[in-house]
Design a protein around this motif. Structure first.
Motif, short mmCIF file in Angstrom:
data_model
loop_
_atom_site.label_atom_id
_atom_site.label_comp_id
_atom_site.label_asym_id
_atom_site.label_seq_id
_atom_site.Cartn_x
_atom_site.Cartn_y
_atom_site.Cartn_z
N ALA A 194 0.86 -1.19 0.00
CA ALA A 194 0.00 0.00 0.00
C ALA A 194 0.89 1.24 0.00
O ALA A 194 1.82 1.35 0.81
CB ALA A 194 -0.91 0.00 1.22
N LEU A 195 0.61 2.15 -0.91
CA LEU A 195 1.35 3.40 -1.01
C LEU A 195 0.45 4.55 -0.57
O LEU A 195 -0.54 4.86 -1.25
CB LEU A 195 1.83 3.61 -2.45
N LEU A 196 0.79 5.15 0.56
CA LEU A 196 0.03 6.28 1.09
C LEU A 196 0.88 7.54 0.99
O LEU A 196 2.05 7.53 1.38
CB LEU A 196 -0.36 6.02 2.55
N CYS B 250 4.46 7.97 2.71
CA CYS B 250 5.35 9.04 2.25
C CYS B 250 4.72 10.38 2.61
O CYS B 250 3.55 10.62 2.29
CB CYS B 250 5.58 8.95 0.75
N VAL B 251 5.51 11.24 3.26
CA VAL B 251 4.98 12.53 3.73
C VAL B 251 5.88 13.67 3.28
O VAL B 251 7.10 13.63 3.48
CB VAL B 251 4.83 12.57 5.26
N HIS B 252 5.28 14.68 2.67
CA HIS B 252 5.98 15.89 2.27
C HIS B 252 5.94 16.83 3.48
O HIS B 252 4.91 17.47 3.74
CB HIS B 252 5.27 16.51 1.06
N TRP B 253 7.06 16.90 4.19
CA TRP B 253 7.06 17.65 5.45
C TRP B 253 8.45 18.23 5.71
O TRP B 253 9.37 18.06 4.92
CB TRP B 253 6.62 16.77 6.61
N GLY B 254 8.58 18.92 6.83
CA GLY B 254 9.88 19.44 7.23
C GLY B 254 10.19 20.80 6.65
O GLY B 254 9.40 21.41 5.93
N SER B 255 11.40 21.27 6.94
CA SER B 255 11.85 22.59 6.50
C SER B 255 12.92 22.44 5.44
O SER B 255 13.83 21.61 5.56
CB SER B 255 12.42 23.39 7.69
N GLU B 256 12.82 23.23 4.39
CA GLU B 256 13.78 23.14 3.30
C GLU B 256 15.20 23.40 3.78
O GLU B 256 15.45 24.32 4.57
CB GLU B 256 13.42 24.15 2.20
#
Length: 339
Positions: A132-134, A182-188
């Motif tokens: 499963a890809l979340l 998979c989460v798009h998070w954090g600081s660049e």
């Protein structure tokens, strides 16, 4: 990501088309070597010759549609779409992107062109198992305001622990042998994860995720084996860095592939993570014969094992990338792999 320099490097003047495969050709055997290979696609694929939408770059990305087929050719089997650039070309860009991915045979999750699709779980075949890809994001670049109020409710998968935990449970109910979040998070450009992200990652593992992979910082952060509250082993990689990108900032040329091995007991039906490692990559920026910038993703450890295969200056850059990654991961980080 797909910056304009990468698009120019992929341009084929004789046909007017694009070919991004040479930028990934050297790393392709590693991508093909897995039963399933997942990446984060941080650009719409809505640029088609003669149809109005042109290739774009930061802050509103738009890549030629050929990138989808080239990703499949390179060895990717699925991509995540929940990130801060997928809405750069609005809802039509999302729809065109999904159509191109479907045509290329790439599974996808995280952004949707219909409400019905948004309610489903993406299952990716991996050998004899199903993964499963979340995919979720904590931010976008204002692209949601190019959508209707109704579309904003489902077009992009926003991250919340409650939603992710419910999706993990739903994935298991639908027969997923393993769950990757998979989460798009954090600081660049920050090389250490925030405390909130650390807590969220462990909560996702405790809820049933076998791996939590982060992106958005564009630099590597730590990657390690952890234990869930039920005793399972799992992997957390807070940020996998950049794979293919034209970013020139410190540490942004270094990224990597998180390699996961699972074993399924066909009697009990139970699947467990049995091994994990990390393949360090380096996105080389050079010039082609026409003097244009050229980019290619290079497998660091494999090339360091064959000193004569690269120039002395590039070897030093890759050696520094590996040493910096080893220091970042520390003694408890994932082991490095060359094959």
């Amino acid at each position: 990501m797909c910056h304009l320099d990468q698009t120019k490097a992929a341009y084929l003047p004789r046909t007017g088309g694009y070919d991004f495969f040479p930028q990934m050709e050297e790393i392709s055997p590693w991508l093909h070597g897995a039963d399933a290979t997942i990446g984060n696609l941080e650009t719409p694929l809505a640029a088609r010759s003669g149809e109005g939408a042109q290739a774009g770059t930061f802050p509103r990305f738009n890549a030629p549609h050929q990138l989808a087929a080239n990703l499949r050719e390179a060895g990717f089997t699925a991509v995540t779409l929940a990130n801060n650039h997928i809405l750069d070309q609005g809802m039509s860009g999302v729809a065109r992107t999904i159509a191109e991915l479907d045509e290329a045979g790439l599974a996808h999750a995280g952004a949707y062109d219909t409400q019905e699709a948004a309610s489903g779980i993406t299952l990716v075949q991996a050998g004899e198992g199903r993964v499963a890809l979340l995919s979720y994001t904590q931010m976008d670049n204002g692209g949601q305001y190019r959508l209707s109020k109704q579309e904003r409710a489902w077009a992009l998968s926003w991250f919340s622990l409650d939603k992710a935990e419910a999706d993990i449970a739903a994935a298991r109910e639908q027969g997923a042998d393993a769950v990757i979040v998979c989460v798009h998070w954090g600081s660049e450009y920050q090389r250490t994860p925030g405390r909130t992200d650390e807590k969220s990652a462990q909560a996702l593992v405790d809820a049933g995720a076998d791996a939590v992979i982060g992106h958005h910082p564009h630099v590597l952060q730590s990657a390690k084996l952890v234990q869930a509250k039920d005793g399972r082993s799992a992997v957390i990689a807070y940020s996998a860095g950049n794979f293919l990108s034209a970013q020139p900032y410190p540490y942004t040329q270094t990224g990597g592939l998180v390699h996961l091995s699972f074993q399924k007991d066909f009697v009990s039906g139970e699947t467990r993570l049995t091994d994990a490692g990390f393949i360090v990559t380096y996105c080389e920026r050079t010039r082609n014969e026409d003097g244009l910038r050229f980019f290619r993703v290079r497998p660091v450890d494999a090339l360091l094992e064959t000193p004569d295969s690269v120039s002395r200056s590039l070897r030093q850059k890759m050696l520094s990338a590996k040493e910096e990654t080893a220091e970042l991961f520390g003694p408890n980080g994932l082991p490095f792999l060359s094959r």
